[in-house]
Design a protein around this motif. Structure first.
Motif, PDB file in Angstrom:
ATOM      1  N   GLY A 174      19.876  20.502  36.083  1.00 51.35           N
ATOM      2  CA  GLY A 174      20.353  20.870  34.746  1.00 51.35           C
ATOM      3  C   GLY A 174      19.911  22.265  34.360  1.00 51.35           C
ATOM      4  O   GLY A 174      20.687  23.051  33.812  1.00 51.35           O
ATOM      5  N   TRP A 175      18.662  22.590  34.664  1.00 53.48           N
ATOM      6  CA  TRP A 175      18.135  23.935  34.379  1.00 53.48           C
ATOM      7  C   TRP A 175      18.964  24.999  35.099  1.00 53.48           C
ATOM      8  O   TRP A 175      19.362  25.994  34.497  1.00 53.48           O
ATOM      9  CB  TRP A 175      16.670  24.004  34.817  1.00 53.48           C
ATOM     10  CG  TRP A 175      16.109  25.394  34.819  1.00 53.48           C
ATOM     11  CD1 TRP A 175      15.646  26.086  33.742  1.00 53.48           C
ATOM     12  CD2 TRP A 175      15.989  26.275  35.943  1.00 53.48           C
ATOM     13  NE1 TRP A 175      15.233  27.349  34.128  1.00 53.48           N
ATOM     14  CE2 TRP A 175      15.435  27.482  35.470  1.00 53.48           C
ATOM     15  CE3 TRP A 175      16.295  26.155  37.297  1.00 53.48           C
ATOM     16  CZ2 TRP A 175      15.188  28.569  36.310  1.00 53.48           C
ATOM     17  CZ3 TRP A 175      16.043  27.231  38.140  1.00 53.48           C
ATOM     18  CH2 TRP A 175      15.496  28.414  37.648  1.00 53.48           C
ATOM     19  N   LYS A 176      19.238  24.768  36.377  1.00 55.81           N
ATOM     20  CA  LYS A 176      20.014  25.728  37.184  1.00 55.81           C
ATOM     21  C   LYS A 176      21.418  25.938  36.614  1.00 55.81           C
ATOM     22  O   LYS A 176      21.878  27.077  36.466  1.00 55.81           O
ATOM     23  CB  LYS A 176      20.114  25.227  38.626  1.00 55.81           C
ATOM     24  CG  LYS A 176      21.150  25.974  39.480  1.00 55.81           C
ATOM     25  CD  LYS A 176      21.333  25.343  40.841  1.00 55.81           C
ATOM     26  CE  LYS A 176      21.992  23.993  40.823  1.00 55.81           C
ATOM     27  NZ  LYS A 176      23.462  24.081  40.539  1.00 55.81           N
ATOM     28  N   ASN A 177      22.089  24.846  36.291  1.00 59.23           N
ATOM     29  CA  ASN A 177      23.482  24.975  35.864  1.00 59.23           C
ATOM     30  C   ASN A 177      23.607  25.626  34.494  1.00 59.23           C
ATOM     31  O   ASN A 177      24.522  26.422  34.254  1.00 59.23           O
ATOM     32  CB  ASN A 177      24.177  23.612  35.916  1.00 59.23           C
ATOM     33  CG  ASN A 177      24.393  23.144  37.347  1.00 59.23           C
ATOM     34  OD1 ASN A 177      24.213  23.925  38.286  1.00 59.23           O
ATOM     35  ND2 ASN A 177      24.752  21.894  37.522  1.00 59.23           N
ATOM     36  N   HIS A 178      22.698  25.315  33.606  1.00 58.00           N
ATOM     37  CA  HIS A 178      22.703  26.022  32.314  1.00 58.00           C
ATOM     38  C   HIS A 178      22.410  27.513  32.528  1.00 58.00           C
ATOM     39  O   HIS A 178      23.031  28.368  31.877  1.00 58.00           O
ATOM     40  CB  HIS A 178      21.686  25.396  31.360  1.00 58.00           C
ATOM     41  CG  HIS A 178      22.147  24.113  30.744  1.00 58.00           C
ATOM     42  ND1 HIS A 178      23.162  24.063  29.809  1.00 58.00           N
ATOM     43  CD2 HIS A 178      21.741  22.825  30.936  1.00 58.00           C
ATOM     44  CE1 HIS A 178      23.356  22.804  29.435  1.00 58.00           C
ATOM     45  NE2 HIS A 178      22.515  22.040  30.107  1.00 58.00           N
ATOM     46  N   LYS A 179      21.504  27.827  33.431  1.00 60.59           N
ATOM     47  CA  LYS A 179      21.183  29.230  33.713  1.00 60.59           C
ATOM     48  C   LYS A 179      22.404  29.955  34.276  1.00 60.59           C
ATOM     49  O   LYS A 179      22.706  31.087  33.888  1.00 60.59           O
ATOM     50  CB  LYS A 179      20.022  29.300  34.697  1.00 60.59           C
ATOM     51  CG  LYS A 179      19.530  30.724  35.017  1.00 60.59           C
ATOM     52  CD  LYS A 179      18.346  30.677  35.964  1.00 60.59           C
ATOM     53  CE  LYS A 179      17.856  32.088  36.316  1.00 60.59           C
ATOM     54  NZ  LYS A 179      17.294  32.773  35.139  1.00 60.59           N
ATOM     55  N   HIS A 180      23.141  29.297  35.182  1.00 64.59           N
ATOM     56  CA  HIS A 180      24.352  29.913  35.749  1.00 64.59           C
ATOM     57  C   HIS A 180      25.405  30.185  34.677  1.00 64.59           C
ATOM     58  O   HIS A 180      26.115  31.189  34.724  1.00 64.59           O
ATOM     59  CB  HIS A 180      24.950  28.994  36.819  1.00 64.59           C
ATOM     60  CG  HIS A 180      24.181  28.946  38.099  1.00 64.59           C
ATOM     61  ND1 HIS A 180      24.547  28.142  39.151  1.00 64.59           N
ATOM     62  CD2 HIS A 180      23.050  29.586  38.512  1.00 64.59           C
ATOM     63  CE1 HIS A 180      23.701  28.296  40.157  1.00 64.59           C
ATOM     64  NE2 HIS A 180      22.768  29.165  39.783  1.00 64.59           N
ATOM     65  N   SER A 181      25.526  29.289  33.707  1.00 66.59           N
ATOM     66  CA  SER A 181      26.614  29.392  32.723  1.00 66.59           C
ATOM     67  C   SER A 181      26.461  30.586  31.787  1.00 66.59           C
ATOM     68  O   SER A 181      27.431  30.977  31.127  1.00 66.59           O
ATOM     69  CB  SER A 181      26.696  28.114  31.899  1.00 66.59           C
ATOM     70  OG  SER A 181      25.630  28.039  30.965  1.00 66.59           O
ATOM     71  N   VAL A 182      25.263  31.146  31.723  1.00 70.68           N
ATOM     72  CA  VAL A 182      25.039  32.305  30.850  1.00 70.68           C
ATOM     73  C   VAL A 182      26.025  33.424  31.183  1.00 70.68           C
ATOM     74  O   VAL A 182      26.460  34.182  30.301  1.00 70.68           O
ATOM     75  CB  VAL A 182      23.580  32.796  30.989  1.00 70.68           C
ATOM     76  CG1 VAL A 182      23.384  34.138  30.295  1.00 70.68           C
ATOM     77  CG2 VAL A 182      22.609  31.757  30.412  1.00 70.68           C
ATOM     78  N   ASN A 183      26.414  33.506  32.453  1.00 73.58           N
ATOM     79  CA  ASN A 183      27.304  34.577  32.910  1.00 73.58           C
ATOM     80  C   ASN A 183      28.770  34.154  32.996  1.00 73.58           C
ATOM     81  O   ASN A 183      29.586  34.878  33.574  1.00 73.58           O
ATOM     82  CB  ASN A 183      26.844  35.071  34.292  1.00 73.58           C
ATOM     83  CG  ASN A 183      25.516  35.799  34.212  1.00 73.58           C
ATOM     84  OD1 ASN A 183      25.279  36.574  33.293  1.00 73.58           O
ATOM     85  ND2 ASN A 183      24.636  35.534  35.173  1.00 73.58           N
ATOM     86  N   ASN A 184      29.105  33.004  32.411  1.00 74.30           N
ATOM     87  CA  ASN A 184      30.490  32.536  32.476  1.00 74.30           C
ATOM     88  C   ASN A 184      31.121  32.521  31.084  1.00 74.30           C
ATOM     89  O   ASN A 184      30.829  31.638  30.280  1.00 74.30           O
ATOM     90  CB  ASN A 184      30.551  31.139  33.090  1.00 74.30           C
ATOM     91  CG  ASN A 184      31.984  30.678  33.328  1.00 74.30           C
ATOM     92  OD1 ASN A 184      32.942  31.407  33.058  1.00 74.30           O
ATOM     93  ND2 ASN A 184      32.144  29.471  33.839  1.00 74.30           N
TER      94      ASN A 184
END
Length: 396
Positions: A174-184
């Motif tokens: 969950g931490w990883k995917n929320h972090k990735h979404s910052v750039n989407n």
């Protein structure tokens, strides 16, 4: 005649919280479909068949949706396959092109959802997932939680019991995917959280907290699928991405004989679809660099690592801890933010995944770009059930 098939245009809307924007499904479809056609550089008149996916809606909503793009008399097929609806539309469009029935087809998906957890629409008939639910009830206690997080949470508990996987390993996803979404810019949520935030969020069904669960969403996605002849005739090689392998698998007897929550939420379907897609493509997990997979819940992302061959059975947690599921690691999984953070409008999810991977292969993913992409993998699953796995590679 070649039966190679290509994605030549993709488009999607921003995924939104239901009710947060004044729009309806025809507006969503018009936006995503227009973007896909413009990306392909073709008009709607070039489309010979359309496959339109949605889960919640009236009959022939597919026609109403694509009529926003044009009214040309072509076959329009309405598609509903639970959470794998968008990829099923993609599968059917690709199948028509691959078979030589048409040279250019449109796959489009959308969803206008109700707020809150998923519920049933028709109460006067048996629910299609009833057998799956009954089987999980026999394995893990249900205490009134929404059914989807209960089932996927139960599968996570089983993995913890069998292999020693920890709640923190699921939370790291969950931490990883929320972090990735910052750039989407298309993501419903673009907030970064600490691991402590993920773990401390409200528990939905252990080990799942709220920040490890995909939200309901409104939105649409679309893809234009074309034959090699069409790509040649329209000189689309600069934007074409090949669908090198693809498979759709439904439940096998194992689903109900294994007495396993992991199998009941589709892990074996996913594994079989992956093997078949890899075989067609002549590629394996080692040949892809970027993956968009169905992280409806963090537990399912970890289970799917193993189903897709990114990790051996029981070793999904080790993959998480190694960092080989994010930038700088062996694979980048869900650079879009995945369903957990990008959102999950059921009919659109599979086509949003297709859009992201097309952009990644073309080198058009901006701050999300994965380096040197020569292969990409897509996984989309719906309980009840169907799993679709697609392998992409550069057209040349």
């Amino acid at each position: 005649m070649s039966n190679r098939t290509f994605v030549v245009g993709v488009g999607m809307t921003k995924f939104e919280k239901p009710g947060s924007r004044e729009w309806d499904y025809p507006d969503m479809a018009r936006e995503a479909g227009t973007k896909a056609l413009e990306d392909a550089g073709v008009s709607y008149d070039a489309i010979q068949q359309a496959y339109v996916g949605y889960v919640y809606g009236e009959s022939t909503s597919g026609q109403r949706a694509v009529y926003e793009l044009g009214i040309t008399g072509i076959p329009v097929v309405n598609v509903n396959n639970n959470c794998s609806t968008g990829s099923t539309a993609l599968f059917l469009a690709r199948q028509a092109v691959k078979a030589g029935v048409v040279d250019c087809a449109l796959a489009l998906g959308f969803e206008k959802m109700q707020k809150g957890s998923l519920g049933t629409t028709f109460e006067d008939r048996e629910q299609p997932m009833l057998n799956h639910i009954k089987e999980v009830f026999e394995l893990y206690e249900w205490t009134g939680e929404p059914i989807a997080p209960y089932m996927f949470g139960a599968a996570g508990r089983e993995h913890m019991e069998k292999y020693g996987t920890t709640a923190e390993q699921f939370a790291k996803i969950g931490w990883k995917n929320h972090k990735h979404s910052v750039n989407n810019p298309y993501a419903q949520f673009q907030d970064e959280y600490s691991l402590e935030d993920i773990l401390a969020a409200r528990t939905v069904y252990e080990p799942l907290t709220k920040l490890q669960c995909s939200p309901t969403s409104d939105g649409s996605g679309a893809a234009v699928i074309a034959s090699e002849r069409f790509v040649d005739e329209h000189d689309l090689w600069d934007r074409a991405v090949e669908i090198a392998g693809q498979s759709m698998v439904t439940d096998t007897r194992d689903t109900f004989t294994d007495k396993s929550a992991i199998t009941l939420v589709g892990a074996k379907m996913s594994a079989l679809a992956a093997r078949q897609a890899y075989d067609e493509a002549g590629l394996g997990a080692e040949d892809v660099q970027v993956v968009e997979l169905h992280d409806c819940f963090s537990t399912n992302e970890l289970l799917t690592y193993e189903a897709l061959g990114l990790a051996a059975e029981g070793e999904g947690g080790k993959l998480v801890d190694s960092g080989d599921n994010t930038y700088g690691g062996r694979w980048v999984v869900n650079p879009s933010g995945g369903l957990i953070s990008k959102g999950h409008p059921l009919g659109a999810t599979g086509l949003a995944q297709c859009s992201e991977l097309t952009w990644q292969i073309r080198g058009q993913a901006d701050k999300r770009q994965v380096e040197n992409v020569t292969g990409a993998l897509q996984h989309n699953i719906g309980l009840g059930g169907a799993a679709v796995v697609t392998v992409y590679k550069p057209a040349r």
